[in-house]
Design an enzyme around this catalytic site. Structure first.
Site, PDB file in Angstrom:
ATOM      1  N   ALA A 239       0.842  -1.275  -0.059  1.00 42.07           N
ATOM      2  CA  ALA A 239       0.045   0.062   0.151  1.00 42.07           C
ATOM      3  C   ALA A 239       0.974   1.487   0.004  1.00 42.07           C
ATOM      4  CB  ALA A 239      -0.889   0.030   1.195  1.00 42.07           C
TER       5      ALA A 239
ATOM      6  N   GLY B 108      -5.604  -5.311  -1.480  1.00 41.36           N
ATOM      7  CA  GLY B 108      -4.660  -5.224  -0.585  1.00 41.36           C
ATOM      8  C   GLY B 108      -5.202  -4.181   0.690  1.00 41.36           C
ATOM      9  N   CYS B 109      -4.088  -3.282   1.006  1.00 40.77           N
ATOM     10  CA  CYS B 109      -4.517  -2.613   2.165  1.00 40.77           C
ATOM     11  C   CYS B 109      -4.639  -1.229   1.688  1.00 40.77           C
ATOM     12  CB  CYS B 109      -3.430  -2.628   3.147  1.00 40.77           C
ATOM     13  SG  CYS B 109      -3.087  -4.298   3.845  1.00 40.77           S
ATOM     14  N   VAL B 110      -5.560  -1.139   0.739  1.00 42.45           N
ATOM     15  CA  VAL B 110      -5.824   0.131   0.156  1.00 42.45           C
ATOM     16  C   VAL B 110      -7.497   0.603   0.435  1.00 42.45           C
ATOM     17  CG1 VAL B 110      -4.019  -0.022  -1.457  1.00 42.45           C
ATOM     18  CG2 VAL B 110      -6.189  -0.915  -2.048  1.00 42.45           C
TER      19      VAL B 110
END
Lengths: 499, 110, 202
Positions: A239, B108-110
């Site tokens: 990210a 993902g981590c978004v």
């Protein structure tokens, strides 16, 4: 679709709700598709005779993990954990009390693994593994962010995170997987990161960053990719290559290396620190994801591994890497493996290697959100509690204005952001918003009382989650900051004195 | 999941993202934007076009700052920031704009 | 073994049976835990980094219920009172199992009686709390109430035997010593004692 989720107005106080059975029974993540499951070696879809297979898998896990065995036996339902979970506080659903969540597995455990449950299921609170039970498992074991807050208050130290990891592994073993985690794991094993960002895109992103920083500062800071022989392999959550405020933190890492005069590189093969293998509770998957990093470190002939701001991954790195992929005797033994970027930067600051202009952050009034898996699943530096003290000391050394939130919501008592544990997916948005309530209250309090306008943190999930959910509470996404973003603001480039 | 438009069927994932990216057209984008309550203006199209161009080359949506900088170049520096992108796409440039642009959902981590 | 009444035979069998189940159960469980691997490091942090630190943390949990104290002061107060008074009452009860009676057990005599009374009150409190707080009510099983009710009943019958309808303590000790020395004798047919005794069976 971007619809606003109703929330109560913030008061700064976290109030325990009355229980409301079934309030969130309908919250469920999307089911993983066949390809996602199979890419991880799980059955593509729910298998014939899944009940028996699930019990078999449970037996295997009970014989492989002492923790699970002890946790299944020891709970006395004292209720100490009941009001400690952010999802319970936010939703009032009694199955979100950690003890009740564990009981979903314990009922089945008693039925198949204890004499009392086999003989007198009615009196022992034992239940069969049925479709209805599986439904409840899928719903409520995906309403646990594995933050371990409940375990702090449990007189027996029972950790619900371990129980939900086991439950998810059992579900995966019968072909009932969660899309978000399994899709992401497929990508990391295939491409090297959760985003599915291939090397050309990664290279383009890093080049952009070099140009951008130079344009802004006049100093040519490098963001190298796949450079064999660099001293440091930097492993960041992917990210950091994509979102804000992650990228601002990543920009900061590069500036720190530049000023320290330490050569470093990102790897396109292992461009992910996050390890969702932990979320799905599967040892082998977790090992495979971690193995890529070791392979990249050997390939690039680096001397040490430094990792970026990522919560659960730091837990995996700090607590599990050695078991999963150690020993790291091919790296320079002078350094801890892995080293957290916060330790690295703070050490440089203390030794006067990098120069700072704290006043660059004078428009910010900063508080720090402890990320759950860092706080309760890891350490940092040499001393117990280093995971709390090191980031704080780092922030204080680059900012003049720092305020703590309520003490019941920080350090080991911190509340999860509400998006951890593999729940950072859109279909669970309502749960995520409600689960963020405790942190939002504590933040609101210091915003009102102390004029806090920035909440810094060291976890990619926390950053993504808060930027999405705080607006539902009337708090702007711009309060969310990376710790190394603050470093990036304050660092004086061009003073490079070397280590 | 799927939707019908002008007699054609479009398969989507659970969140309404097109599964077959070749099926995308301006009409489809208008339809998806309406679903999201987004009214498409010139500025909106600039974002969509840039996303599609970038995706064409890199098989992924651009990092947020690459996007804001590109928009700043096209629409003026004062618009080259995240805040402006969120004004255009309240659901987030990465997720909402990607959906309208016919790109897959970022994971993902978004 | 001749001359034992049917009632005594039943109680003697139950005493040995309960002891056997209890000891076997403990051994099996402990062995099971010891034999199961713990591949990953999972202590909840911040955790001590030294052995004395670990011992201190464990001792704090075992002796003072530190985590429960952090979690819920009222439950801690009730639970701590219960366990402390139970320990004292049990210490006092050793007088029925040991010849000669050690000084420490003799000293635990008078406070042990009061501990029994407090323990019974604590059990009532814990039972009420379990029933009245909506969270604990929703998670409580039959077994949770049953254990409390049973201990409450034992406390109550014990107190009655001490303060109201006194039992023949010499006969009781004779019976227990018979069990302990594997030369069982007849059980005193006191209904209160017959109710008080069975706690170990569970």
């Amino acid at each position: 679709m971007a619809k606003k989720i109703e929330t109560d107005e913030l008061t700064g106080e976290i109030v325990t709700p009355n229980i409301e059975p079934g309030a969130t029974a309908h919250y469920k993540p999307n089911l993983a598709a066949q390809e996602h499951n199979e890419s991880l070696g799980f059955p593509g879809s729910k298998i014939e005779g899944w009940e028996e297979k699930a019990i078999g898998r449970m037996g295997e896990l009970l014989s492989k993990y002492r923790s699970l065995k002890v946790y299944m036996d020891t709970c006395v339902r004292c209720g100490s954990c009941a009001d400690k979970c952010h999802y319970f506080l936010g939703t009032g659903d009694p199955n979100n009390m950690p003890v009740a969540r564990q009981e979903l597995m314990r009922k089945v455990y008693r039925r198949y693994f204890t004499p009392g449950g086999k003989l007198l299921p009615g009196l022992s609170g034992a239940e069969d593994m049925t479709g209805k039970m599986l439904d409840e498992w899928f719903s409520y074991f995906h309403q646990c962010s594995q933050c371990r807050r409940c375990s702090v208050y449990c007189p027996f130290g029972i950790d619900t995170a371990e129980v939900s990891m086991a439950a998810r592994d059992i579900m995966n073993s019968v072909g009932v997987g969660q899309k978000y985690c399994n899709e992401v794991l497929g990508k990391v094993l295939d491409v090297g990161n959760n985003l599915g960002m291939e090397k050309p895109a990664l290279a383009n992103t890093l080049e952009f960053l070099e140009e951008d920083v130079e344009e802004e500062s006049g100093v040519a800071v490098r963001y190298p990719l796949d450079e064999v022989g660099a001293e440091v392999l930097l492993i960041a959550p992917s990210a950091d290559f994509f979102s804000s405020p992650h990228i601002e933190g990543f920009t900061g890492y590069g500036k720190v290396f530049h000023e320290a005069g330490v050569s470093w590189t990102v790897s396109s093969y292992a461009s992910e620190f996050a390890n969702f293998g932990m979320f799905v509770g599967n040892f082998e998957t977790m090992r495979k994801v971690a193995q890529r990093i070791v392979d990249a470190a050997r390939e690039l002939k680096v001397k040490r591994i430094i990792v970026g701001e990522c919560g659960h991954a730091w837990r995996v790195g700090y607590s599990f890497w050695n078991t999963l992929t150690g020993p790291f005797d091919f790296l320079d033994p002078k350094h801890r493996t892995p080293t957290h970027i916060c330790e690295f930067t703070l050490d440089l600051i203390k030794r006067g290697v990098i120069r700072l202009d704290k006043s660059a952050n004078d428009d910010l009034n900063v508080t720090f959100h402890d990320s759950c898996n860092v706080a309760r699943g890891s350490r940092m530096g040499d001393k117990p509690g280093g995971q709390f003290d090191i980031p704080r000391e780092l922030i204080r050394s680059v900012c003049n204005n720092f305020v703590e939130m309520d003490q019941d919501t920080i350090r080991e008592f911190t509340y999860c952001c509400g998006g951890g544990g593999g729940l950072l997916t859109d279909e669970l948005m309502e749960l995520r918003v409600k689960g963020a309530m405790p942190r939002a209250q504590a933040l609101h309090e210091v915003m009102e009382r102390n004029g806090v306008n920035t909440m810094a943190m060291i976890c990619a999930i926390c950053k993504a989650q808060f930027t999405k959910v705080l607006p539902s509470y009337g708090i702007g996404m711009d309060v969310v900051a990376s710790v190394h973003q603050l470093v990036s603001n304050a660092i004086i480039l061009g003073g490079n004195r070397g280590v | 999941m799927s939707f019908e438009l002008n007699g054609a069927t479009y398969e989507t994932d659970e969140d309404g993202y097109l599964l077959n990216l070749d099926q995308w057209s301006k009409e489809v984008a208008d339809y998806l934007a309406a679903e999201e309550d987004v009214e498409m203006t010139e500025a909106h199209w600039e974002v969509i076009n840039f996303l599609r161009e970038y995706y064409e080359e890199y098989k992924i949506a651009p990092m947020i700052r690459i996007l804001t900088k590109a928009i700043g170049k096209k629409l003026g520096k004062e618009k080259g920031n995240t805040k402006y992108l969120y004004e255009l796409y309240p659901g987030g440039p990465a997720k909402q704009a990607c959906k309208i642009a016919g790109l897959p959902k970022p994971t993902g981590c978004v | 073994m001749s001359g034992l009444s049917a009632l005594s035979l039943v109680y003697i069998a139950l005493c040995y049976g309960a002891a056997a189940v209890f000891i076997t159960g403990l051994v099996v469980k402990f062995y099971g835990y010891a034999a199961t691997p713990a591949p990953l490091k999972i202590p909840t942090t911040p955790a001590p980094t030294t052995v004395p630190g670990v011992i201190a943390r464990l001792a704090g949990e075992a002796l003072f219920f530190t985590s429960l104290f952090k979690g819920n002061k009222w439950t801690w107060a009730g639970g701590y009172l219960f366990h402390a008074t139970l320990a004292l009452a049990l210490l006092r009860h050793l007088r029925y199992f040991l010849v000669p009676v050690p000084d420490i057990v003799a000293m635990a005599g008078p406070p042990g009686v009061w501990a029994g009374a407090l323990m019974t009150l604590a059990v009532v409190y814990l039972y009420m709390r379990r029933m009245t707080v909506d969270r604990t009510r929703s998670i409580s099983l039959f077994a949770d109430y049953f254990a409390l009710a049973l201990i409450g009943l034992i406390g109550l019958t014990g107190l009655i035997m001490k303060f109201a309808i006194r039992t023949d303590v010499t006969a009781v000790k004779g019976f227990i010593m018979g069990i302990v020395t594997f030369h069982p004798v007849n059980i005193p047919p006191d209904i209160l004692f017959l109710v008080h005794l069975p706690w170990r069976w569970f």
